[in-house]
Design a protein around this motif. Structure first.
Motif, mmCIF file in Angstrom:
data_model
loop_
_atom_site.group_PDB
_atom_site.id
_atom_site.type_symbol
_atom_site.label_atom_id
_atom_site.label_comp_id
_atom_site.label_asym_id
_atom_site.label_seq_id
_atom_site.Cartn_x
_atom_site.Cartn_y
_atom_site.Cartn_z
ATOM 1 N N ASP A 88 -58.310 0.029 51.422
ATOM 2 C CA ASP A 88 -58.780 -1.425 51.758
ATOM 3 C C ASP A 88 -59.534 -1.122 52.916
ATOM 4 O O ASP A 88 -59.083 -1.466 53.979
ATOM 5 N N ASN A 89 -60.993 -1.384 52.706
ATOM 6 C CA ASN A 89 -61.840 -1.245 53.872
ATOM 7 C C ASN A 89 -61.627 -2.579 54.698
ATOM 8 O O ASN A 89 -62.135 -2.512 55.829
ATOM 9 N N ALA A 90 -61.299 -3.731 53.942
ATOM 10 C CA ALA A 90 -61.409 -4.973 54.927
ATOM 11 C C ALA A 90 -60.125 -5.124 55.642
ATOM 12 O O ALA A 90 -60.075 -5.653 56.829
ATOM 13 N N LYS A 91 -59.042 -4.302 55.259
ATOM 14 C CA LYS A 91 -57.935 -4.155 56.363
ATOM 15 C C LYS A 91 -57.909 -2.922 57.122
ATOM 16 O O LYS A 91 -56.931 -2.623 57.775
ATOM 17 N N ASN A 92 -58.903 -2.114 57.027
ATOM 18 C CA ASN A 92 -58.737 -0.711 57.678
ATOM 19 C C ASN A 92 -57.601 0.271 57.331
ATOM 20 O O ASN A 92 -56.927 0.616 58.020
ATOM 21 N N MET A 93 -57.363 0.086 56.037
ATOM 22 C CA MET A 93 -56.090 0.759 55.553
ATOM 23 C C MET A 93 -56.328 1.733 54.401
ATOM 24 O O MET A 93 -57.218 1.547 53.735
ATOM 25 N N MET A 94 -55.484 2.783 54.167
ATOM 26 C CA MET A 94 -55.290 3.808 53.150
ATOM 27 C C MET A 94 -54.177 3.800 52.653
ATOM 28 O O MET A 94 -53.346 3.658 53.635
ATOM 29 N N TYR A 95 -53.767 3.989 51.455
ATOM 30 C CA TYR A 95 -52.548 4.198 51.014
ATOM 31 C C TYR A 95 -52.607 5.645 50.158
ATOM 32 O O TYR A 95 -53.427 6.093 49.418
ATOM 33 N N LEU A 96 -51.230 5.820 49.866
ATOM 34 C CA LEU A 96 -50.818 6.969 48.953
ATOM 35 C C LEU A 96 -49.683 6.410 48.076
ATOM 36 O O LEU A 96 -48.335 6.533 48.731
ATOM 37 N N GLN A 97 -49.847 6.195 47.071
ATOM 38 C CA GLN A 97 -48.668 5.657 45.990
ATOM 39 C C GLN A 97 -47.946 7.048 45.540
ATOM 40 O O GLN A 97 -48.946 7.697 44.759
ATOM 41 N N MET A 98 -46.738 7.336 45.781
ATOM 42 C CA MET A 98 -46.235 8.423 45.405
ATOM 43 C C MET A 98 -45.242 8.166 44.308
ATOM 44 O O MET A 98 -44.168 7.492 44.870
ATOM 45 N N ASN A 99 -45.223 8.577 42.982
ATOM 46 C CA ASN A 99 -44.193 8.302 42.116
ATOM 47 C C ASN A 99 -43.628 9.611 41.598
ATOM 48 O O ASN A 99 -44.194 10.674 41.875
ATOM 49 N N ASN A 100 -42.454 9.447 40.755
ATOM 50 C CA ASN A 100 -41.716 10.818 40.263
ATOM 51 C C ASN A 100 -41.651 11.594 41.262
ATOM 52 O O ASN A 100 -42.124 12.857 40.963
ATOM 53 N N LEU A 101 -41.472 11.249 42.350
ATOM 54 C CA LEU A 101 -41.325 12.246 43.470
ATOM 55 C C LEU A 101 -40.374 13.501 43.029
ATOM 56 O O LEU A 101 -39.240 13.407 42.477
ATOM 57 N N LYS A 102 -40.536 14.569 43.757
ATOM 58 C CA LYS A 102 -39.804 15.881 43.421
ATOM 59 C C LYS A 102 -39.350 16.348 44.815
ATOM 60 O O LYS A 102 -40.143 16.289 45.879
ATOM 61 N N THR A 103 -38.363 17.241 44.762
ATOM 62 C CA THR A 103 -37.874 17.719 45.986
ATOM 63 C C THR A 103 -38.858 18.565 46.639
ATOM 64 O O THR A 103 -39.184 18.733 47.991
ATOM 65 N N GLU A 104 -39.759 19.180 45.795
ATOM 66 C CA GLU A 104 -40.938 20.177 46.653
ATOM 67 C C GLU A 104 -41.967 19.142 47.097
ATOM 68 O O GLU A 104 -42.923 19.870 47.744
ATOM 69 N N ASP A 105 -41.888 17.739 47.079
ATOM 70 C CA ASP A 105 -42.741 16.902 47.654
ATOM 71 C C ASP A 105 -42.292 16.694 49.031
ATOM 72 O O ASP A 105 -43.110 16.122 50.028
ATOM 73 N N THR A 106 -41.207 17.145 49.623
ATOM 74 C CA THR A 106 -40.875 17.124 50.956
ATOM 75 C C THR A 106 -41.547 17.592 52.014
ATOM 76 O O THR A 106 -41.723 18.669 51.965
ATOM 77 N N ALA A 107 -42.081 16.743 52.741
ATOM 78 C CA ALA A 107 -42.908 17.373 53.668
ATOM 79 C C ALA A 107 -43.232 16.133 54.530
ATOM 80 O O ALA A 107 -42.853 15.080 54.604
ATOM 81 N N VAL A 108 -43.844 16.746 55.846
ATOM 82 C CA VAL A 108 -44.535 15.606 56.696
ATOM 83 C C VAL A 108 -46.051 15.376 56.143
ATOM 84 O O VAL A 108 -46.673 16.232 55.857
ATOM 85 N N TYR A 109 -46.166 13.960 56.109
ATOM 86 C CA TYR A 109 -47.608 13.963 55.463
ATOM 87 C C TYR A 109 -48.549 13.095 56.380
ATOM 88 O O TYR A 109 -47.922 12.287 57.261
ATOM 89 N N TYR A 110 -49.745 13.658 56.456
ATOM 90 C CA TYR A 110 -50.790 13.346 57.488
ATOM 91 C C TYR A 110 -51.811 12.431 56.806
ATOM 92 O O TYR A 110 -52.420 12.879 55.661
#
Length: 121
Positions: free
Chosen positions: A73-95
C-alpha cells in the motif's frame, strides 16, 4: 539509510495463518521494488517473494507459491506478506527488503531487522 521495520511474526500451528507487515521511514517507498526473504536456523537467507514498485508484477519462491501473497500500500508506505496454510518448514526469521532496482535484475540494498515466525506441529 532507509529504515525498514517488520512486524506480525509469532507462533502459529501448522495450517494457520500470519500476516507480516513492513513499514519504512523513507518518503520514496513507492519508487522501489520490495521483497521478503527468510532465514531458517543453520540455513542461508532465501528469497520468498517480491513485487514491483506499483504492485503489478510479483514473484514467489516455489515453496510458498499458492500459500503466500505479497502486497503493498504505497499510500501508507506499507508492504505485507499474507501467509496461509503454514508449514513447519516455514519457520524462519523473515526480512523485509528494498531493491536497488528491478527485483529480477538487482539485489536488495536495504534490510529490516527481521521478525520471527515459528510454526509448530
Amino acid at each position: 539509510q532507509v529504515q525498514l521495520v517488520e512486524s506480525g511474526g509469532g507462533l502459529v500451528q501448522t495450517g494457520g495463518s500470519l500476516r507480516l507487515s513492513c513499514t519504512t521511514s523513507g518518503r520514496t517507498f513507492n519508487h522501489y521494488d520490495m521483497g521478503w526473504f527468510r532465514q531458517a536456523p543453520v540455513k542461508e537467507r532465501e528469497f520468498v517473494a517480491a513485487l514491483t514498485w506499483d504492485g503489478n508484477m510479483m514473484q514467489y519462491a516455489d515453496s510458498v507459491k499458492d500459500r503466500f501473497t505479497i502486497s503493498r500500500d504505497n499510500a501508507k508506505n506499507m508492504m505485507y506478506l499474507q501467509m496461509n496454510n503454514l508449514k513447519t518448514e516455514d519457520t524462519a526469521v523473515y526480512y523485509c527488503a528494498r531493491y536497488s532496482g528491478l527485483y529480477y535484475k538487482t539485489d536488495p540494498d536495504n534490510w529490516g531487522q527481521g521478525t520471527q515466525v515459528t510454526v509448530s506441529s
